[in-house]
Write a protein that holds these residues in place. Structure first.
Motif, mmCIF file in Angstrom:
data_model
loop_
_atom_site.group_PDB
_atom_site.id
_atom_site.type_symbol
_atom_site.label_atom_id
_atom_site.label_comp_id
_atom_site.label_asym_id
_atom_site.label_seq_id
_atom_site.Cartn_x
_atom_site.Cartn_y
_atom_site.Cartn_z
ATOM 1 N N GLY A 34 45.387 58.887 44.890
ATOM 2 C CA GLY A 34 45.586 60.304 45.157
ATOM 3 C C GLY A 34 46.928 60.837 44.684
ATOM 4 O O GLY A 34 47.351 61.915 45.099
ATOM 5 N N LEU A 35 47.586 60.100 43.783
ATOM 6 C CA LEU A 35 48.891 60.523 43.299
ATOM 7 C C LEU A 35 48.758 61.585 42.214
ATOM 8 O O LEU A 35 47.772 61.626 41.486
ATOM 9 C CB LEU A 35 49.659 59.324 42.727
ATOM 10 C CG LEU A 35 49.922 58.162 43.686
ATOM 11 C CD1 LEU A 35 50.676 57.051 42.958
ATOM 12 C CD2 LEU A 35 50.694 58.624 44.908
ATOM 13 N N THR A 36 49.782 62.414 42.104
ATOM 14 C CA THR A 36 49.826 63.402 41.036
ATOM 15 C C THR A 36 50.255 62.720 39.745
ATOM 16 O O THR A 36 50.804 61.615 39.753
ATOM 17 C CB THR A 36 50.844 64.511 41.357
ATOM 18 O OG1 THR A 36 52.151 63.922 41.436
ATOM 19 C CG2 THR A 36 50.508 65.222 42.666
ATOM 20 N N ASN A 37 50.036 63.409 38.620
ATOM 21 C CA ASN A 37 50.486 62.875 37.334
ATOM 22 C C ASN A 37 51.998 62.638 37.365
ATOM 23 O O ASN A 37 52.486 61.643 36.832
ATOM 24 C CB ASN A 37 50.131 63.823 36.197
ATOM 25 C CG ASN A 37 48.651 63.889 35.937
ATOM 26 O OD1 ASN A 37 47.888 63.029 36.366
ATOM 27 N ND2 ASN A 37 48.229 64.921 35.231
ATOM 28 N N LYS A 38 52.719 63.552 37.978
ATOM 29 C CA LYS A 38 54.173 63.431 38.058
ATOM 30 C C LYS A 38 54.567 62.170 38.824
ATOM 31 O O LYS A 38 55.429 61.404 38.391
ATOM 32 C CB LYS A 38 54.767 64.665 38.722
ATOM 33 C CG LYS A 38 56.270 64.638 38.805
ATOM 34 C CD LYS A 38 56.817 65.910 39.424
ATOM 35 C CE LYS A 38 58.332 65.841 39.538
ATOM 36 N NZ LYS A 38 58.882 67.054 40.153
ATOM 37 N N ARG A 39 53.943 61.943 39.967
ATOM 38 C CA ARG A 39 54.280 60.782 40.791
ATOM 39 C C ARG A 39 53.871 59.475 40.098
ATOM 40 O O ARG A 39 54.594 58.490 40.168
ATOM 41 C CB ARG A 39 53.600 60.898 42.162
ATOM 42 C CG ARG A 39 53.958 59.805 43.104
ATOM 43 C CD ARG A 39 55.430 59.889 43.517
ATOM 44 N NE ARG A 39 55.757 58.749 44.334
ATOM 45 C CZ ARG A 39 56.721 57.880 44.061
ATOM 46 N NH1 ARG A 39 57.516 58.060 43.038
ATOM 47 N NH2 ARG A 39 56.923 56.851 44.832
ATOM 48 N N SER A 47 56.668 59.715 31.359
ATOM 49 C CA SER A 47 56.611 61.137 31.675
ATOM 50 C C SER A 47 55.228 61.525 32.199
ATOM 51 O O SER A 47 54.234 60.838 31.939
ATOM 52 C CB SER A 47 56.942 61.967 30.436
ATOM 53 O OG SER A 47 55.853 61.972 29.538
ATOM 54 N N HIS A 48 55.186 62.646 32.919
ATOM 55 C CA HIS A 48 53.891 63.128 33.416
ATOM 56 C C HIS A 48 52.971 63.482 32.254
ATOM 57 O O HIS A 48 51.753 63.352 32.347
ATOM 58 C CB HIS A 48 54.080 64.316 34.360
ATOM 59 C CG HIS A 48 54.408 65.600 33.661
ATOM 60 N ND1 HIS A 48 55.675 65.894 33.225
ATOM 61 C CD2 HIS A 48 53.628 66.627 33.284
ATOM 62 C CE1 HIS A 48 55.664 67.082 32.629
ATOM 63 N NE2 HIS A 48 54.427 67.542 32.653
#
Length: 84
Positions: A34-39, A47-48
């Motif tokens: 459930g992580l974001t691309n950024k995380r 990089s994201h």
């Protein structure tokens, strides 16, 4: 110009993640958590935007048009992914 696609077999409904690279598997594991691309990028040291590229490659390889379809396809195979 249209591209003719092969018929979909019952096996194609859940394509195997065996064809993914190790980095693509890392990205998928983050998505399953459930992580974001950024995380995900922060955890992997990329990089994201690079995460977005890996995610697009995964979706193309597995033939999944949406994130929901991708997660549905890989969830039964999550034991093949590393735990980061």
């Amino acid at each position: 110009m249209s591209v003719e696609r092969p018929p979909v077999s019952p096996r194609a409904s859940h394509p195997s993640i065996d064809a993914l690279t190790e980095r693509e598997r890392d990205v998928v594991a983050g998505l399953l958590r459930g992580l974001t691309n950024k995380r995900i990028g922060e955890e992997l040291g990329i990089s994201h935007r690079t995460v977005e590229v890996h995610r697009a490659h995964v979706m193309r390889k597995l033939g999944t048009p949406t994130l929901a379809a991708l997660l549905t396809a890989v969830l039964p195979q999550r034991n093949k992914l590393s735990d980061r």
